[in-house]
Design a protein around this motif. Structure first.
Motif, PDB file in Angstrom:
ATOM      1  N   THR A   1      -2.594   0.511  -3.984  1.00 20.62           N
ATOM      2  CA  THR A   1      -1.902  -0.726  -3.617  1.00 20.62           C
ATOM      3  C   THR A   1      -1.417  -1.430  -4.874  1.00 20.62           C
ATOM      4  OG1 THR A   1      -3.218  -1.042  -1.602  1.00 20.62           O
ATOM      5  CG2 THR A   1      -2.144  -2.986  -2.512  1.00 20.62           C
TER       6      THR A   1
ATOM      7  N   THR B   1       0.859  -1.189   0.000  1.00 25.42           N
ATOM      8  CA  THR B   1       0.000   0.000   0.000  1.00 25.42           C
ATOM      9  C   THR B   1       0.891   1.235   0.000  1.00 25.42           C
ATOM     10  OG1 THR B   1      -1.791  -1.136   1.164  1.00 25.42           O
ATOM     11  CG2 THR B   1      -1.787   1.271   1.252  1.00 25.42           C
TER      12      THR B   1
ATOM     13  N   ASP C   1      -4.712  10.142   3.644  1.00 20.53           N
ATOM     14  CA  ASP C   1      -3.322  10.520   3.926  1.00 20.53           C
ATOM     15  C   ASP C   1      -3.014  11.873   3.294  1.00 20.53           C
ATOM     16  OD1 ASP C   1      -2.792   8.216   5.304  1.00 20.53           O
ATOM     17  OD2 ASP C   1      -1.618   7.260   3.705  1.00 20.53           O
TER      18      ASP C   1
ATOM     19  N   GLN D   1      -2.751   5.653   1.677  1.00 19.85           N
ATOM     20  CA  GLN D   1      -4.133   5.341   2.002  1.00 19.85           C
ATOM     21  C   GLN D   1      -5.013   6.582   1.864  1.00 19.85           C
ATOM     22  OE1 GLN D   1      -4.009   3.571   5.945  1.00 19.85           O
ATOM     23  NE2 GLN D   1      -3.755   1.528   5.079  1.00 19.85           N
ATOM     24  N   GLU D   2      -6.271   6.315   1.634  1.00 21.46           N
ATOM     25  CA  GLU D   2      -7.261   7.390   1.582  1.00 21.46           C
ATOM     26  C   GLU D   2      -7.171   8.228   2.854  1.00 21.46           C
ATOM     27  OE1 GLU D   2     -12.117   7.743   0.843  1.00 21.46           O
ATOM     28  OE2 GLU D   2     -11.141   5.793   1.075  1.00 21.46           O
TER      29      GLU D   2
ATOM     30  N   SER E   1      -6.990   5.122  -1.940  1.00 22.02           N
ATOM     31  CA  SER E   1      -5.787   4.385  -1.560  1.00 22.02           C
ATOM     32  C   SER E   1      -5.155   3.787  -2.812  1.00 22.02           C
ATOM     33  CB  SER E   1      -6.136   3.261  -0.577  1.00 22.02           C
ATOM     34  OG  SER E   1      -6.757   3.768   0.587  1.00 22.02           O
TER      35      SER E   1
END
Length: 220
Positions: free
Chosen positions: A94, A36, A42, A39-40, A92
Motif C-alpha cells: 500500500t 493498495t 493475490d 494484497q497478500e 500486501s
C-alpha cells in the motif's frame, strides 16, 4: 527517465541502451496515497520499480492485526518473489504517499533476467539481503529489548533513507506511529516512551513527515 533509472540499484550496471530498452517495455504508473497495489495471497503477475514516493509491505493476522514488514522507497524494487516461484503474493503493498512506479509483466521480467545477467545478479543479491534481514529481525525479537529494537529500527531507516548534514540525518518518513511500532516489533506505548526519551535528550526531532537524528547526541 533514464536518469531516474540510473538511481535504481538494480540497474546501476546497465548502459543507456539497456535502460532505454527497459523504458520501452515497462509501463509507468502513478498511485495516490493509500492505494493498495496488491494484497497478500493475490496472484503475482507484476514486478515493480519505485521511481518516487514510498509504500509499505505488510501482512495481516486472522484477526486483522497488521504487521509492517518493510518500507520501500525510490530506487528500490519489489514484487519479484511471486514471479520467481509462481506462488501467491506473500504480503500486501500500500502506498504511503503519491508514488510512481515502473511495472514489468511476468514475461517481461523473465526476459530481462534471461538477457541481462547484471539484473539477475542484482535480484539474487536483493533476495539474499532480504533473507539476512529477516534472520536478523527474528534474532532481534528473540534477544533485544523493546527500546533497543526501536533505536535500531530508527537508525536502519536513517541509513537507508536519510540525508546527512554533519551530525544531523534527516529522514523523510511517511509511516505513522502504529506502522513504526510494527516494524520494530513493539507496542505503540513502548515506541512512544522511547521517542519521548529521545526527544527529551535532543537525539530525535520530529517534523511533518520527517524526523532528524542527531548522531552526536545519540553517541552521548
Amino acid at each position: 527517465m533514464i536518469e531516474w533509472l540510473k538511481k535504481v540499484s538494480l540497474f546501476d550496471n546497465l548502459n543507456d541502451e539497456q535502460l532505454e530498452h527497459i523504458l520501452r517495455i515497462a509501463h509507468r504508473r502513478t498511485f495516490t496515497a493509500g492505494t493498495t497495489m496488491f494484497q497478500e495471497k493475490d496472484p503475482g503477475v507484476t514486478f515493480y520499480v519505485v521511481l518516487s514516493g514510498s509504500l509499505k509491505l505488510y501482512t495481516k493476522s486472522l484477526n486483522g492485526e497488521e504487521k509492517v514488514l518493510s518500507l520501500v522507497s525510490a530506487g528500490e524494487s519489489f514484487g519479484e518473489l511471486s514471479l520467481l516461484d509462481g506462488l501467491p503474493r506473500s504480503a500486501s503493498a500500500t502506498t504511503l504517499e503519491p508514488t510512481t512506479v515502473l511495472e514489468l509483466s511476468s514475461d517481461q521480467f523473465m526476459e530481462l533476467l534471461q538477457t541481462h545477467f547484471d539484473i539477475t545478479r542484482g535480484i539474487l543479491s536483493e533476495l539474499s539481503r532480504r533473507l539476512r534481514k529477516t534472520n536478523e529481525h527474528v534474532n532481534d525479537l528473540t534477544f533485544l529489548d523493546g527500546r533497543t529494537r526501536v533505536l535500531k529500527n530508527l537508525i536502519t531507516l536513517a541509513n537507508q533513507n536519510g540525508k546527512r548534514d554533519g551530525n544531523l540525518i534527516s529522514i523523510h518518513m511517511a509511516l505513522n506511529y502504529d506502522e513504526l511500532a510494527q516494524m520494530a516489533g513493539v507496542t505503540k506505548a513502548v515506541l512512544s516512551d522511547v521517542i519521548r526519551e529521545l526527544e527529551s535528550r535532543s537525539v530525535l526531532t520530529f517534523g511533518i513527515n520527517e524526523y532528524k537524528l542527531n548522531l552526536l547526541k545519540l553517541r552521548g
